[in-house]
Design a protein around this motif. Sequence first.
Motif, PDB file in Angstrom:
ATOM      1  N   TYR A 112       0.849  -1.187   0.000  1.00  0.00           N
ATOM      2  CA  TYR A 112       0.000   0.000   0.000  1.00  0.00           C
ATOM      3  C   TYR A 112       0.882   1.233   0.000  1.00  0.00           C
ATOM      4  O   TYR A 112       2.040   1.196   0.431  1.00  0.00           O
ATOM      5  N   PRO A 113       0.353   2.355  -0.493  1.00  0.00           N
ATOM      6  CA  PRO A 113       1.181   3.549  -0.715  1.00  0.00           C
ATOM      7  C   PRO A 113       1.395   4.353   0.566  1.00  0.00           C
ATOM      8  O   PRO A 113       0.630   4.271   1.525  1.00  0.00           O
ATOM      9  N   ASP A 114       2.444   5.158   0.544  1.00  0.00           N
ATOM     10  CA  ASP A 114       2.664   6.160   1.578  1.00  0.00           C
ATOM     11  C   ASP A 114       1.885   7.400   1.153  1.00  0.00           C
ATOM     12  O   ASP A 114       2.205   8.040   0.150  1.00  0.00           O
ATOM     13  N   LEU A 115       0.856   7.750   1.907  1.00  0.00           N
ATOM     14  CA  LEU A 115      -0.027   8.849   1.541  1.00  0.00           C
ATOM     15  C   LEU A 115       0.340  10.159   2.218  1.00  0.00           C
ATOM     16  O   LEU A 115      -0.406  11.132   2.109  1.00  0.00           O
ATOM     17  N   ASP A 116       1.483  10.187   2.929  1.00  0.00           N
ATOM     18  CA  ASP A 116       1.981  11.419   3.541  1.00  0.00           C
ATOM     19  C   ASP A 116       0.946  12.006   4.501  1.00  0.00           C
ATOM     20  O   ASP A 116       0.613  13.190   4.441  1.00  0.00           O
ATOM     21  N   ASP A 284     -15.054   8.847  -4.975  1.00  0.00           N
ATOM     22  CA  ASP A 284     -14.562   8.547  -3.631  1.00  0.00           C
ATOM     23  C   ASP A 284     -13.168   7.948  -3.791  1.00  0.00           C
ATOM     24  O   ASP A 284     -12.997   6.922  -4.451  1.00  0.00           O
ATOM     25  N   ASP A 285     -12.184   8.603  -3.173  1.00  0.00           N
ATOM     26  CA  ASP A 285     -10.792   8.224  -3.407  1.00  0.00           C
ATOM     27  C   ASP A 285     -10.015   8.152  -2.088  1.00  0.00           C
ATOM     28  O   ASP A 285      -9.719   9.183  -1.489  1.00  0.00           O
ATOM     29  N   PRO A 286      -9.649   6.940  -1.641  1.00  0.00           N
ATOM     30  CA  PRO A 286      -8.898   6.815  -0.390  1.00  0.00           C
ATOM     31  C   PRO A 286      -7.415   7.116  -0.528  1.00  0.00           C
ATOM     32  O   PRO A 286      -6.703   7.163   0.483  1.00  0.00           O
ATOM     33  N   PHE A 287      -6.914   7.348  -1.739  1.00  0.00           N
ATOM     34  CA  PHE A 287      -5.481   7.449  -1.974  1.00  0.00           C
ATOM     35  C   PHE A 287      -5.011   8.863  -2.300  1.00  0.00           C
ATOM     36  O   PHE A 287      -3.941   9.054  -2.876  1.00  0.00           O
ATOM     37  N   ILE A 288      -5.755   9.882  -1.948  1.00  0.00           N
ATOM     38  CA  ILE A 288      -5.307  11.249  -2.181  1.00  0.00           C
ATOM     39  C   ILE A 288      -4.167  11.569  -1.211  1.00  0.00           C
ATOM     40  O   ILE A 288      -4.287  11.354  -0.002  1.00  0.00           O
ATOM     41  N   ILE A 289      -3.066  12.064  -1.731  1.00  0.00           N
ATOM     42  CA  ILE A 289      -1.938  12.441  -0.888  1.00  0.00           C
ATOM     43  C   ILE A 289      -2.381  13.560   0.065  1.00  0.00           C
ATOM     44  O   ILE A 289      -2.942  14.563  -0.353  1.00  0.00           O
ATOM     45  N   ARG A 290      -2.135  13.358   1.359  1.00  0.00           N
ATOM     46  CA  ARG A 290      -2.553  14.288   2.413  1.00  0.00           C
ATOM     47  C   ARG A 290      -4.060  14.538   2.400  1.00  0.00           C
ATOM     48  O   ARG A 290      -4.540  15.585   2.836  1.00  0.00           O
ATOM     49  N   ALA A 293      -9.389  12.245   4.525  1.00  0.00           N
ATOM     50  CA  ALA A 293      -9.897  10.937   4.935  1.00  0.00           C
ATOM     51  C   ALA A 293      -9.181   9.802   4.203  1.00  0.00           C
ATOM     52  O   ALA A 293      -9.727   8.712   4.046  1.00  0.00           O
ATOM     53  N   SER A 294      -7.955  10.068   3.761  1.00  0.00           N
ATOM     54  CA  SER A 294      -7.187   9.039   3.062  1.00  0.00           C
ATOM     55  C   SER A 294      -6.770   7.925   4.022  1.00  0.00           C
ATOM     56  O   SER A 294      -6.572   8.157   5.218  1.00  0.00           O
ATOM     57  N   ARG A 295      -6.609   6.730   3.482  1.00  0.00           N
ATOM     58  CA  ARG A 295      -6.127   5.594   4.269  1.00  0.00           C
ATOM     59  C   ARG A 295      -5.542   4.565   3.316  1.00  0.00           C
ATOM     60  O   ARG A 295      -6.088   4.327   2.232  1.00  0.00           O
TER      61      ARG A 295
END
Length: 448
Positions: A112-116, A284-290, A293-295
Amino acid sequence: MSSEISPDHLLSRAEHLVALARKAGADHADAVVVRSRSRSVSVRLGKVESTESAESDDFSLRVFIGRRVASVSANPGFDLAALAERAVAMAKVSPEDPFTGLADEAMLARTYPDLDLFDPTEVSSDALREAALAAEDAARAVPGVTNSLGAGASAGMGGLVLVTSHGFSGSYAVSRFGRSAGAVAGEGTGMERDHDFDSRLYHADLDDADEIGRRAGERAVRRLNPRKLETGRDVTVVFDPRVARGFAGHIAAAINGASVARKTSFLRDRMGEQVLRAGLTVTDDPFIIRGPASRPFDGEGVRGEKLTMIEDGVLKHWFLSSSAARELGLTTNGRGARGGTAVSPSSTNLALEPGDISPEELIRSVGNGLYVTDMIGHGVDMLTGDYSRGASGFRIENGELTYPVSEVTIASNLRDMFMRVTLANDIDRTFSVAAPTLAVEGMTLAGK
């Protein structure tokens, strides 16, 4: 904030708890640790009213025996073996739930990505106090402001550790900083109040305290000497972005898989059909950097993906956790959220995507109507879609905002409202539910 999550220690304890649950007789289990750290200061009339600081690490264990499930929670220092044995004993006498269980193993996030999402900036109580005082001073300095509702500043973090018995182990942390102010304008029975705030994951991204206070004061002053409007039908109501987010929230609630499964949503039979005006889109997007409500994974360890929930007005997806998906004969889309020991579907970074005209152009196109800046009450029936709420704001005459308005009620049905909405282009994505200024035609207004 210090102590981001210390994942190694907490992951080790969660893994040990899951192993003890299996040893005690559970077929499957998952363990969650929620870490919380917060500090806040509130002031009023130049004096500190409260200074609060809190820390907690809350452990939750779910165990499954066949289709039976039980959950228990505890604070640090508990006996791991005793907790596991208690959970298993509870599961053995629980009623069967045909839809319960861990997420399917094939759905688990392996990477999974680092979403900062975490800012380690330390903000002292003194700095929080100074920010709160600056916000209040700026609000009180606005001509026409006569009193203060207070101001506040906060800093905190939340962390999640999740371990399952079928191979998932992960953690992430989210920081949160906030500032707010409230002001009163006018005297006696003519007093009006309003507020402003900002909340961000990174401290440097926060609006200046002075700016927040000034906006709060100006909002309050603008509401002075309100009038009532005549009762009327077929009124066009324009929603300020601050209340338009609530409109988008009603869309999210109507397409929540748990509500659909319980048959408590008025859109429960509308999958694949047009539910919003043609041309409108909800994402609906959980992967927005910063993102607010990202996770990187959901409360069950499932990796989500950006979804177009409604495309060109047509409903494409429900928000689904594993249990809601099973009940509907579908597959989870990674929208399971932990709430204590329970998992239920929820949105992440939800956006009612903007239109292509400015708010000023939208208001001009209305001609005569009502611009709403504040809502009162909770008169929304998600089973039928009936909508009736108190409102205040400004009269629109000849395409311009004129005098303030209060003590009116706007009513319609969300089914109709969804099909009569027009969007401006001023979306603010710093909120977990984002929406631009929007206009809804054909509403009923109850006034004098």
